[in-house]
Design an enzyme around this catalytic site. Structure first.
Site, PDB file in Angstrom:
ATOM      1  N   ASP A 240      16.944 -16.444  28.252  1.00  0.00           N
ATOM      2  CA  ASP A 240      15.517 -16.063  28.540  1.00  0.00           C
ATOM      3  C   ASP A 240      15.267 -15.829  26.802  1.00  0.00           C
ATOM      4  OD1 ASP A 240      14.515 -12.684  29.900  1.00  0.00           O
ATOM      5  OD2 ASP A 240      13.674 -14.092  29.292  1.00  0.00           O
ATOM      6  N   GLY A 241      16.326 -14.547  26.079  1.00  0.00           N
ATOM      7  CA  GLY A 241      15.936 -15.164  24.897  1.00  0.00           C
ATOM      8  C   GLY A 241      14.731 -14.028  24.223  1.00  0.00           C
TER       9      GLY A 241
ATOM     10  N   ASP B 232      27.064  -9.586  24.908  1.00  0.00           N
ATOM     11  CA  ASP B 232      25.055  -8.965  25.727  1.00  0.00           C
ATOM     12  C   ASP B 232      24.888  -8.627  24.685  1.00  0.00           C
ATOM     13  OD1 ASP B 232      23.839  -8.979  27.954  1.00  0.00           O
ATOM     14  OD2 ASP B 232      23.720  -6.512  27.372  1.00  0.00           O
ATOM     15  N   PRO B 233      23.470  -8.607  24.803  1.00  0.00           N
ATOM     16  CA  PRO B 233      22.460  -8.535  23.695  1.00  0.00           C
ATOM     17  C   PRO B 233      22.405  -7.349  23.752  1.00  0.00           C
ATOM     18  CG  PRO B 233      21.755 -10.133  25.140  1.00  0.00           C
ATOM     19  CD  PRO B 233      23.013 -10.607  25.600  1.00  0.00           C
ATOM     20  N   GLY B 234      21.894  -6.380  25.417  1.00  0.00           N
ATOM     21  CA  GLY B 234      21.154  -5.209  25.243  1.00  0.00           C
ATOM     22  C   GLY B 234      22.752  -4.914  24.963  1.00  0.00           C
TER      23      GLY B 234
ATOM     24  N   THR C 186      26.148  -5.124  31.067  1.00  0.00           N
ATOM     25  CA  THR C 186      25.409  -5.361  30.456  1.00  0.00           C
ATOM     26  C   THR C 186      25.335  -4.168  28.819  1.00  0.00           C
ATOM     27  OG1 THR C 186      24.920  -2.927  32.336  1.00  0.00           O
ATOM     28  CG2 THR C 186      24.225  -5.298  33.005  1.00  0.00           C
TER      29      THR C 186
ATOM     30  N   HIS D 161     -11.190 -36.017  42.318  1.00  0.00           N
ATOM     31  CA  HIS D 161     -10.724 -36.968  42.627  1.00  0.00           C
ATOM     32  C   HIS D 161      -9.715 -38.134  41.382  1.00  0.00           C
ATOM     33  CE1 HIS D 161     -13.668 -36.800  45.312  1.00  0.00           C
ATOM     34  NE2 HIS D 161     -13.182 -36.861  45.965  1.00  0.00           N
TER      35      HIS D 161
END
Length: 578
Positions: free
Chosen positions: A401-402, A556-558, A494, A221
């Protein structure tokens, strides 16, 4: 400031919740004028004992989720964390009596309001000539010294619902059910722990905890527990809970010892993720078995919650074969889990991994690249990606995302570990296949899957030949696989953008007389230019596609990572004079 809740109104939330359960469950009906849910086949229970339970709302799926053949006949619900009114309890007793049942057992958790209201309703019903008995469940194992109010009724109550329901289904009489259940109720205990409190609709949290604290021994509770401890790994928390529950100096302990057989409940108090619940279940079963305790059955899920409280309770009930038979008896109650009717302890939990297929002989020449050069290339790629970890993470944060840099760094470290084992690097197809497995297992995320797809497909042409035209074909095969399953296309912002740009340059290797380094140099420049160009693209695939293009002003990091891989390959081969 009160917490946010998805309700129509604070005042009507308990009514609306029960109405929703009944509306979605044809096996239930509401009792007109009362917050009472009953089995819709009530008239088929003539000559049987009826079982009623209930209490405050906010503990869902308890108690109405346990209405059904083989469990409860009906439930009386109060407002959130408040005992139901005497009038509604009496109305429920009358309803089941008038349906032709031969007696009613009230199963009540040990709280003052519940004892008073259910007790008063029982006395009024008896005065009307209705046969009624009551069992009070006291399974709280938190208090080391018994208080005047006794032990609180907690999640162990649902096991009493189940046992009593099975006995009633067998046709046992009210007096005998009451005796049997009263004995069984004394063989169990429950202990809760939580990361924070909960909040009743329209109110604030019931208590506050420091960021590094958890509450041990709390009720359902929102009331505080018996002890605050520092947050620790789950194994340590569960060990502390089991120690507390089974310590013989604890007046409310459960007499579980080596050789005991128990039913275990791992109960989500409302706000834990399934991931956390699984970790706790694993720890509880493993630690109990480590103490020589046989876990006969394990119920894992949400059975008796405290609204959104991010905590868990563990219930242990000592069982023998007759009690297990009652636990295993069939029920139609929606909230009762479908469990295998076999012991948890003693079951083989791991299946042997499949054997690897035999490796066929494959081409060993690497288009002029030696085994030593391949090792140097892989090591340079790894150090490059590890050095880019923070930069790639920073670029990835724009997409919410990071972790792009972290996943590439994990992959690089896995490859470094593999290289230290001294693997054979003479077959490019085998190397790419091994890399694909490593990345799928160790890299994680969509990047690991995409690289795995790319390398698996690229390895296939290289099984027969390893000349420059075949390396170009391998690149084409890898990109085709990535596009087929990843659904990205050039221009979607991408990693594919960099890979695609390089692949277009590699087409020159299919021409007679083409050489390695000039084409690779052009491919690297094209990949780097494509990566830089992604900052002006609107994301069409991946997680970034859910972010407004106005917020994506970095490459884009990818794509940056893919271009960096090509640059690392080129630098090593230039140094080696390939």
């Amino acid at each position: 400031m009160s917490s946010k809740k998805m309700v129509n109104s604070v005042e009507g939330c308990a009514d609306d919740a029960l109405a929703g359960l009944v509306a979605s469950n044809p096996d239930l009906q509401l009792l007109q004028g009362h917050r009472v849910a009953l089995r819709s086949d009530l008239d088929t229970l003539k000559g049987r004992v009826a079982l009623l339970s209930g209490g405050g709302s906010g503990h869902e799926p308890a108690h109405a989720g346990f209405i059904g053949k083989g469990m409860l006949t009906g439930v009386i619900a109060g407002s959130v964390f408040a005992s139901p009114p005497v009038g509604s309890i009496l109305a429920a007793i009358r309803a089941v009596a008038q349906a032709g049942t031969v007696g009613t057992l009230l199963i009540v958790k040990n709280y003052t309001g519940d004892r008073l209201n259910f007790g008063l309703a029982m006395e009024q019903a008896k005065a009307e000539g209705i046969s009624v008995e009551m069992v009070i469940v006291e399974d709280d194992s938190a208090f080391t010294v018994l208080k005047k109010a006794g032990r609180r009724g907690l999640c162990g109550t649902i096991l009493i619902h189940k046992v009593a329901g099975a006995l009633a289904e067998e046709g046992m009489g009210l007096e005998e059910i009451t005796k049997r259940v009263s004995v069984i109720a004394k063989t169990m205990g429950t202990l809760g722990v939580s990361l924070s409190s909960c909040s009743v609709p329209g109110a604030t949290h019931t208590f506050e905890l420091a960021a590094d604290e958890i509450e041990l021994g709390l009720g359902i509770h929102g009331e505080a527990g018996v002890r605050r401890i520092k947050i620790a790994p789950v194994d340590q928390i569960v060990t502390l809970m089991l120690d507390h529950m089974t310590n013989t100096s604890n007046i409310s302990h459960v007499p579980v010892q080596s050789g005991s057989s128990v039913v275990l409940i791992v109960n989500n108090l409302g706000g834990l993720s399934f991931l956390e619940l699984g970790i706790i279940a694993d720890a509880a079963i493993r630690l109990l078995e480590g103490r020589g305790v046989k876990v006969a059955r394990a119920l894992v899920g949400t059975f008796m919650s405290a609204l959104e409280m991010p905590g868990v309770s563990l219930t242990l009930m000592l069982v023998d074969e007759p009690v297990l038979k009652l636990i295993d008896a069939e029920t139609t109650a929606k909230a009762w889990p479908h469990m295998a009717k076999v012991s948890v302890t003693g079951r083989k939990r791991i299946r042997a991994a499949p054997t690897e297929p035999p490796e066929a002989p494959e081409a060993t020449a690497a288009g002029g690249v030696t085994s030593k050069q391949m090792a140097l290339v892989l090591n340079r790629i790894c150090t490059t990606l590890i050095g880019l970890e923070e930069h790639l993470n920073a670029l990835d944060r724009a997409a919410g995302d990071g972790d792009c840099g972290s996943t590439h760094s994990h992959a690089a470290k896995a490859i470094q570990g593999w290289l230290k084992e001294g693997p054979s690097l003479t077959s490019p197809a085998q190397v790419l296949s091994k890399l694909s497995v490593l990345l799928l297992e160790r890299m994680g995320g969509s990047s690991g899957a995409l690289y795995g797809l790319f390398l698996t497909a690229a390895a296939q042409p290289l099984k027969a030949k390893t000349d420059l035209p075949t390396w170009s074909a391998a690149m084409d095969a890898g990109l085709e696989a990535m596009q087929k399953y990843g659904k990205a296309a050039p221009g979607d912002r991408t990693m594919l953008d960099s890979l695609w740009a390089a692949a277009q340059e590699f087409q020159a290797w299919k021409s007679p007389g083409a050489s390695l380094l000039p084409v690779l140099t052009k491919a690297v420049k094209s990949a780097e230019a494509a990566a830089e160009a992604t900052k002006n693209m609107e994301a069409g695939a991946g997680r970034a596609s859910y972010i407004s293009s106005a917020q994506l002003d970095q490459p884009d990091p990818g794509a940056v990572a893919a271009a960096a891989i090509f640059r690392a390959i080129l630098e090593v081969l230039q140094t080696q004079g390939a």
